[in-house]
Design an enzyme around this catalytic site. Structure first.
Site, PDB file in Angstrom:
ATOM      1  N   ASP A  37     -75.297 124.701  52.130  1.00 12.23           N
ATOM      2  CA  ASP A  37     -76.025 123.857  50.980  1.00 12.23           C
ATOM      3  C   ASP A  37     -76.866 122.662  52.075  1.00 12.23           C
ATOM      4  O   ASP A  37     -76.003 121.737  52.294  1.00 12.23           O
ATOM      5  CB  ASP A  37     -74.665 123.167  50.319  1.00 12.23           C
ATOM      6  CG  ASP A  37     -75.318 122.235  49.232  1.00 12.23           C
ATOM      7  OD1 ASP A  37     -76.484 122.100  49.214  1.00 12.23           O
ATOM      8  OD2 ASP A  37     -74.270 121.725  48.753  1.00 12.23           O
ATOM      9  N   HIS A  38     -77.954 123.065  52.314  1.00 10.75           N
ATOM     10  CA  HIS A  38     -78.650 122.274  53.045  1.00 10.75           C
ATOM     11  C   HIS A  38     -79.876 121.744  52.418  1.00 10.75           C
ATOM     12  O   HIS A  38     -80.275 122.289  51.459  1.00 10.75           O
ATOM     13  CB  HIS A  38     -79.309 123.257  54.300  1.00 10.75           C
ATOM     14  CG  HIS A  38     -78.411 123.203  55.432  1.00 10.75           C
ATOM     15  ND1 HIS A  38     -78.555 123.030  56.897  1.00 10.75           N
ATOM     16  CD2 HIS A  38     -76.974 123.041  55.604  1.00 10.75           C
ATOM     17  CE1 HIS A  38     -77.595 123.156  57.530  1.00 10.75           C
ATOM     18  NE2 HIS A  38     -76.414 122.961  56.972  1.00 10.75           N
ATOM     19  N   SER A 105     -67.483 117.039  55.999  1.00 11.74           N
ATOM     20  CA  SER A 105     -68.050 115.737  56.211  1.00 11.74           C
ATOM     21  C   SER A 105     -69.518 115.876  56.577  1.00 11.74           C
ATOM     22  O   SER A 105     -70.072 114.573  56.878  1.00 11.74           O
ATOM     23  CB  SER A 105     -67.255 115.128  57.517  1.00 11.74           C
ATOM     24  OG  SER A 105     -67.512 115.862  58.703  1.00 11.74           O
ATOM     25  N   GLY A 106     -70.170 116.749  56.716  1.00  7.31           N
ATOM     26  CA  GLY A 106     -71.651 116.682  56.732  1.00  7.31           C
ATOM     27  C   GLY A 106     -72.282 116.697  57.891  1.00  7.31           C
ATOM     28  O   GLY A 106     -71.746 116.608  58.922  1.00  7.31           O
ATOM     29  N   GLU A 107     -73.650 117.045  57.607  1.00 13.09           N
ATOM     30  CA  GLU A 107     -74.621 116.735  59.018  1.00 13.09           C
ATOM     31  C   GLU A 107     -75.754 115.834  58.511  1.00 13.09           C
ATOM     32  O   GLU A 107     -76.203 115.857  57.590  1.00 13.09           O
ATOM     33  CB  GLU A 107     -75.147 118.185  59.401  1.00 13.09           C
ATOM     34  CG  GLU A 107     -74.204 119.346  59.531  1.00 13.09           C
ATOM     35  CD  GLU A 107     -74.767 120.845  59.621  1.00 13.09           C
ATOM     36  OE1 GLU A 107     -75.674 120.706  60.733  1.00 13.09           O
ATOM     37  OE2 GLU A 107     -74.586 121.542  59.161  1.00 13.09           O
ATOM     38  N   ASN A 110     -79.085 116.818  56.848  1.00 16.54           N
ATOM     39  CA  ASN A 110     -79.007 116.951  55.335  1.00 16.54           C
ATOM     40  C   ASN A 110     -78.977 115.587  54.555  1.00 16.54           C
ATOM     41  O   ASN A 110     -79.684 115.248  53.552  1.00 16.54           O
ATOM     42  CB  ASN A 110     -78.243 118.179  54.931  1.00 16.54           C
ATOM     43  CG  ASN A 110     -78.162 119.320  55.568  1.00 16.54           C
ATOM     44  OD1 ASN A 110     -79.394 119.963  55.622  1.00 16.54           O
ATOM     45  ND2 ASN A 110     -77.374 119.819  56.350  1.00 16.54           N
ATOM     46  N   GLY A 174     -60.143 119.780  64.460  1.00 20.25           N
ATOM     47  CA  GLY A 174     -59.231 119.224  65.454  1.00 20.25           C
ATOM     48  C   GLY A 174     -57.901 118.729  64.622  1.00 20.25           C
ATOM     49  O   GLY A 174     -57.887 118.672  63.705  1.00 20.25           O
TER      50      GLY A 174
END
Length: 328
Positions: A37-38, A105-107, A110, A174
Site C-alpha cells: 500500500d504505497h 508504522s509506515g514509511e 509514502n 524487535g
C-alpha cells in the site's frame, strides 16, 4: 501446515494487471495474497503505485478462495484510523470474510505526501497503538467518540460492519514493538526469519491468557527467470532498495533518495540476498528459513512486473509443490 502467498506488488504493476495476476495466482494454487500500500515506488525503475484499496476491492470481486491482506497499511498519517476502519470493514464484506488488515508504522516515502512531517520511531509506534484501538472500537458497530494523544474521532459509526470480524496483523521488528502490539493485534507480521522474535510474540500473548499460536506472516523477494543473469539484472534494477534494511528504508522520503542510497549496491550483493534464476530448489532453501523460524504464512514477491505472467504460468505451480513437500 505452512501456507504460501503471492504478493500483489503495487510498485511494479498497474491496477488492471494486478487484478489479472491475482486471479492467476488463485488458479495456480496460492493460499493467500497480500498487497503493498504505497504512494510511491521505492525506485523509479519499478514505475507504479496505484491505490491498493481499489485494487483489493476488484481482487475481492474477481477471486473466490484466496485470503487477502494489506502488507501493510499505515493508519496514522496518510490515512486517519477511522477511514482505515471503514475501508477494512467494506473490504471484508466484499471478500466474504477473507480479509486480514495488516498494519504497520509506515514509511516516510509514502506518508510524507500529506505534509505532516515524519515522527520518530517511538512516536510512530504510539500512534499505531492508538490507531488500532480506534479501529477496534469502530469495528464494533457502535457510535465512537475518541480524544486521544494523536487522534480525535467525533460521533463516528460504521454502518456496514461484517459478521466476520476483521483480523488485525501488526508488523513488528524487535522486543519493544512486540511488547506494544502482541496484546493489541491478532497476528504477527515480520520481514526477517527471526525465531526469537516469533517466540517473544507467542510468550507475550500466553502470559496474559491470549491464544499463543497465532498466524506469523512473512514475506521475501524472489526473482525467477529461465536466464539467471537476466534475473540478477532485473532484481538489481528494481529491488536493490531491499539491501538498505527497514531501519534505513522507513526514513527515506523519495525514489531519488532510494536511488542514491543504493547506488553502490552491487549485482552480486543482490544475488546473495535474493534467489535469482530458474533454480526452484534455491528458492525453497530461502523460504525454508521462515517456516523453520515459526512462520505460518509466507508470501513471495516475484520481482519485476513484466515477469509475472511467465512466473505464474511456468514456475508457480511446481514451486508450490516443492514448498509444500519440503515444509511438511
Amino acid at each position: 501446515m505452512t501456507r504460501f502467498g503471492y504478493t500483489l506488488m503495487t510498485e511494479q504493476s498497474g491496477p488492471k494487471d494486478l487484478v489479472s495476476y491475482a486471479v492467476s495466482a488463485e488458479q495456480v494454487g496460492f493460499d493467500f495474497e497480500v498487497s503493498s500500500d504505497h504512494y510511491f515506488p521505492w525506485l523509479a525503475a519499478q514505475g507504479h503505485a496505484p491505490y491498493a484499496w481499489s485494487v483489493l476491492g476488484a481482487v475481492a470481486h474477481a477471486t473466490d478462495r484466496v485470503e487477502l491482506m494489506t502488507y501493510v497499511t499505515c493508519p496514522t498519517m496518510r490515512y486517519h484510523p477511522a477511514i482505515v476502519a471503514q475501508k477494512a470493514a467494506t473490504l471484508q464484506l466484499l471478500a466474504d470474510g477473507r480479509f486480514t488488515l495488516g498494519l504497520g508504522s509506515g514509511e516516510n516515502l509514502n506518508e510524507h505526501v500529506v505534509g505532516k512531517g515524519w515522527p520518530t520511531v517511538a512516536r510512530r509506534h504510539a500512534m499505531l497503538r492508538e490507531a488500532i484501538q480506534i479501529i477496534r472500537e469502530l469495528h464494533s458497530g457502535d457510535m465512537v467518540d475518541w480524544k486521544g494523544e494523536y487522534f480525535e474521532v467525533d460521533s463516528a459509526r460504521l454502518w456496514d460492519v461484517p459478521e466476520v470480524p476483521v483480523p488485525i496483523a501488526a508488523a513488528v521488528s524487535g522486543d519493544r514493538s512486540v511488547e506494544q502490539f502482541a496484546l493489541l493485534a491478532d497476528h504477527l507480521i515480520a520481514v526477517e526469519p527471526d525465531k526469537d522474535l516469533v517466540d517473544s510474540w507467542h510468550d507475550a500473548r500466553r502470559a496474559t491468557g491470549l491464544p499463543g499460536e497465532v498466524r506469523v506472516i512473512g514475506q521475501l523477494p524472489i526473482c525467477w527467470d529461465t536466464d539467471r543473469d537476466a534475473a540478477i539484472d532485473r532484481a538489481h534494477d528494481q529491488f536493490r532498495w531491499f539491501a538498505g534494511g527497514w531501519a534505513v528504508n522507513s526514513d527515506l522520503p523519495t525514489t531519488a533518495g532510494f536511488d542514491g542510497a543504493t547506488q553502490f549496491v552491487r549485482k552480486d550483493d543482490v544475488a546473495d540476498s535474493i534467489p535469482c534464476g530458474p533454480d526452484l530448489d534455491a528458492i525453497v532453501d530461502a523460504v525454508r528459513e521462515y517456516w523453520e523460524a515459526g512462520f505460518t504464512d509466507i508470501a513471495l514477491i516475484q520481482v519485476g512486473g513484466d515477469s509475472q505472467e511467465a512466473f505464474l504460468k511456468e514456475a508457480a505451480a511446481p514451486l508450490l509443490d516443492k514448498l509444500r513437500s519440503a515444509s511438511h
